[in-house]
Design an enzyme around this catalytic site. Structure first.
Site, mmCIF file in Angstrom:
data_model
loop_
_atom_site.group_PDB
_atom_site.id
_atom_site.type_symbol
_atom_site.label_atom_id
_atom_site.label_comp_id
_atom_site.label_asym_id
_atom_site.label_seq_id
_atom_site.Cartn_x
_atom_site.Cartn_y
_atom_site.Cartn_z
ATOM 1 N N ALA A 1 37.455 65.536 -14.790
ATOM 2 C CA ALA A 1 37.613 65.316 -16.239
ATOM 3 C C ALA A 1 36.253 65.054 -16.853
ATOM 4 O O ALA A 1 35.276 64.824 -16.133
ATOM 5 C CB ALA A 1 38.529 64.119 -16.493
ATOM 6 N N LYS A 2 36.168 65.088 -18.157
ATOM 7 C CA LYS A 2 34.954 64.688 -18.871
ATOM 8 C C LYS A 2 35.330 64.389 -20.304
ATOM 9 O O LYS A 2 36.284 64.957 -20.833
ATOM 10 C CB LYS A 2 33.930 65.840 -18.844
ATOM 11 N N GLY A 3 34.575 63.505 -20.921
ATOM 12 C CA GLY A 3 34.880 63.173 -22.304
ATOM 13 C C GLY A 3 33.701 62.513 -22.963
ATOM 14 O O GLY A 3 32.587 62.545 -22.448
ATOM 15 N N VAL B 1 38.699 65.744 -21.775
ATOM 16 C CA VAL B 1 39.249 66.976 -21.208
ATOM 17 C C VAL B 1 39.583 66.702 -19.753
ATOM 18 O O VAL B 1 38.737 66.238 -18.982
ATOM 19 C CB VAL B 1 38.237 68.147 -21.328
#
Ligand code: GLU
Length: 449
Positions: A134-136, A89
């Site tokens: 962001a992060k994932g 994301v």
């Protein structure tokens, strides 16, 4: 997927702690804890109301820019293929490339990633670092796979992400369930995707790598160290000597263990800790170095001989002036906030405190140093790692430590001033500062076309 019967533990992966600790003693399901994105949104709205941000900027920041879900196959050790679900994301890249961790956890989900990605935007903007948020990660329990399987999962995921990440576009880092080794596999895979001549210029595709594979000195301890800088600034302001003070840490992964070691070095005493397998306490003090050796051997603080086992309820009512949640999100609810007997909660984890619980803490006169400030040392040194890679430089450990120290204390001072001038709690002040920076840039640049 590997089941309990054929769990193949990788001793090396257990020894190298992931970026954050994993879970609490009772392994409460993340889903049962509420929707993290709704909680992040309520914090964001509280700050918007307090600071007064332009309506259009509000609506842009209320949602991530991009939400990516990738389903990909990996061959497991038994020769069979298994489908995995990966996420990335990208919340915002106004101030610089998207930046944030990759989490491997069996309950990873899109709403959690959306919340964590937004927090990264505020973390980097708060420090005035030229990155976005962001992060994932991958929906999988890293303990259930062998080293070879983890490598194949990571490499296939990186390949599947392809151009959705990039050294000037989106830069992953470690998070819960991932570590330096994961980042090195990501880097190596990405280097092999681009052409030969570009290989060496893309090492900065990820940060939090091992020092031998183009990582930075000081990155491994950075989050715990940044947390301790915040605690020492808080103590200084409150005229509260840290020597002899008792502290409690929930989670003994990368963040919790380094924070405990550094605080102990300053004369503070660790009286309680815990992780996904159980909680322990010792009013005489727990030696964090010995405890870490135990964790490296057994994978958990449980059964450590230098302390006695206690329940989760007992843990949250331990006496100790500093409480550090450094496990997963949403650990401090209303009962825990009522039970805590500390003077300050320093959030090593992302999102450990429910909004209603934070209100109880503040009403009880307990200070909260919020996650976006308290655990931001990791991304600060990630930025230094990225810069070193970009310039083909290698900075000494002392140089990195000094830069981190200066930046953490400067940002802490900015937050304190901002909060005092507007009579805000520190979380709202952090959001306010970050949002004002983002708003100003949107106002100057306008929205294309
Ligand atoms: N996962 C860490 C965090 O939540 C580090 C992120 C980074 O270094 O990019 O802040």
């Amino acid at each position: 997927m590997a089941n309990d019967a054929d769990v193949k533990r990788n001793p090396k992966a257990v020894k190298q702690e992931s970026e954050e600790a994993e879970g609490d003693g009772e392994s409460r399901s993340l889903k049962s804890r509420g929707n993290l994105f709704e909680i992040a949104t309520s914090q964001f709205e509280r700050a918007l109301d307090a600071v007064g941000i332009d309506k259009e900027v509000r609506s842009i920041l209320a949602q991530p820019k991009n939400e990516l879900i990738i389903n990909f196959p990996v061959r497991l050790d038994d020769g069979k293929y298994h489908m995995f679900k990966g996420y990335r994301v990208q919340h915002n890249n106004l101030l610089g490339p998207f930046k944030g961790g990759m989490r491997y956890h069996q309950e990873a989900n899109l709403d959690e990633m959306k919340a964590l990605a937004a927090w990264m935007t505020y973390k980097t903007a708060l420090h005035d670092i030229p990155f976005g948020g962001a992060k994932g990660g991958v929906k999988a329990d890293p303990h259930a796979y062998s080293r070879g399987e983890l490598e194949r999962i990571t490499r296939r995921f990186t390949h599947a992400l392809g151009n959705n990440i990039g050294p000037e576009w989106d830069i992953p880092a470690p998070d819960v369930g991932t570590n330096e080794q994961t980042m090195v596999w990501m880097m190596d895979t990405y280097m092999n995707i681009v052409g030969q001549s570009e290989k060496n210029s893309v090492r900065r595709i990820v940060t939090g790598k091992s020092v031998t594979s183009a990582g930075s000195y000081g990155r491994r301890e950075a989050t715990g160290m940044g947390l301790v800088h915040c605690i020492s600034e808080w103590a200084h302001e409150r005229n509260f000597p840290l020597d002899g003070v008792q502290f409690i840490v929930q989670g003994f992964g990368n963040v919790g263990s380094y924070a405990a070691k550094l605080l102990t070095k300053m004369g503070a005493v660790l009286v309680g800790t815990g992780d996904y397998r159980g909680y322990i306490s010792n009013p005489e003090g727990i030696n964090p170095h010995k405890l870490q050796e135990h964790v490296a051997r057994s994978g958990s603080v449980a059964d450590y001989r230098g302390a006695k086992a206690i329940s989760r309820e007992e843990f949250f009512s331990l006496e100790g002036d500093i409480f550090i949640p450094a496990a997963l999100e949403l650990e401090i609810g209303e009962p825990e906030a009522k039970a805590l007997r500390c003077k300050v909660v320093a959030e090593g984890a992302n999102g450990p405190t429910y909004p209603a619980a934070e209100k109880i803490l503040l009403d009880r006169g307990i200070d909260v140093i919020p996650d976006v400030l308290a655990n931001s040392g990791g991304v600060v040194v990630s930025y230094y790692e990225w810069l070193q890679n970009k310039r083909s430089e290698r900075w000494d450990q002392s140089d990195v430590h000094q830069r981190l120290d200066r930046r953490m204390r400067r940002t802490f001072a900015n937050v304190r001033q901002y909060a005092a001038a507007r009579r805000l709690d520190w979380r709202t002040a952090c959001y306010g500062l970050a949002l004002e920076r983002l708003e100003q840039s949107y106002m100057e640049r306008g929205i294309f076309p």
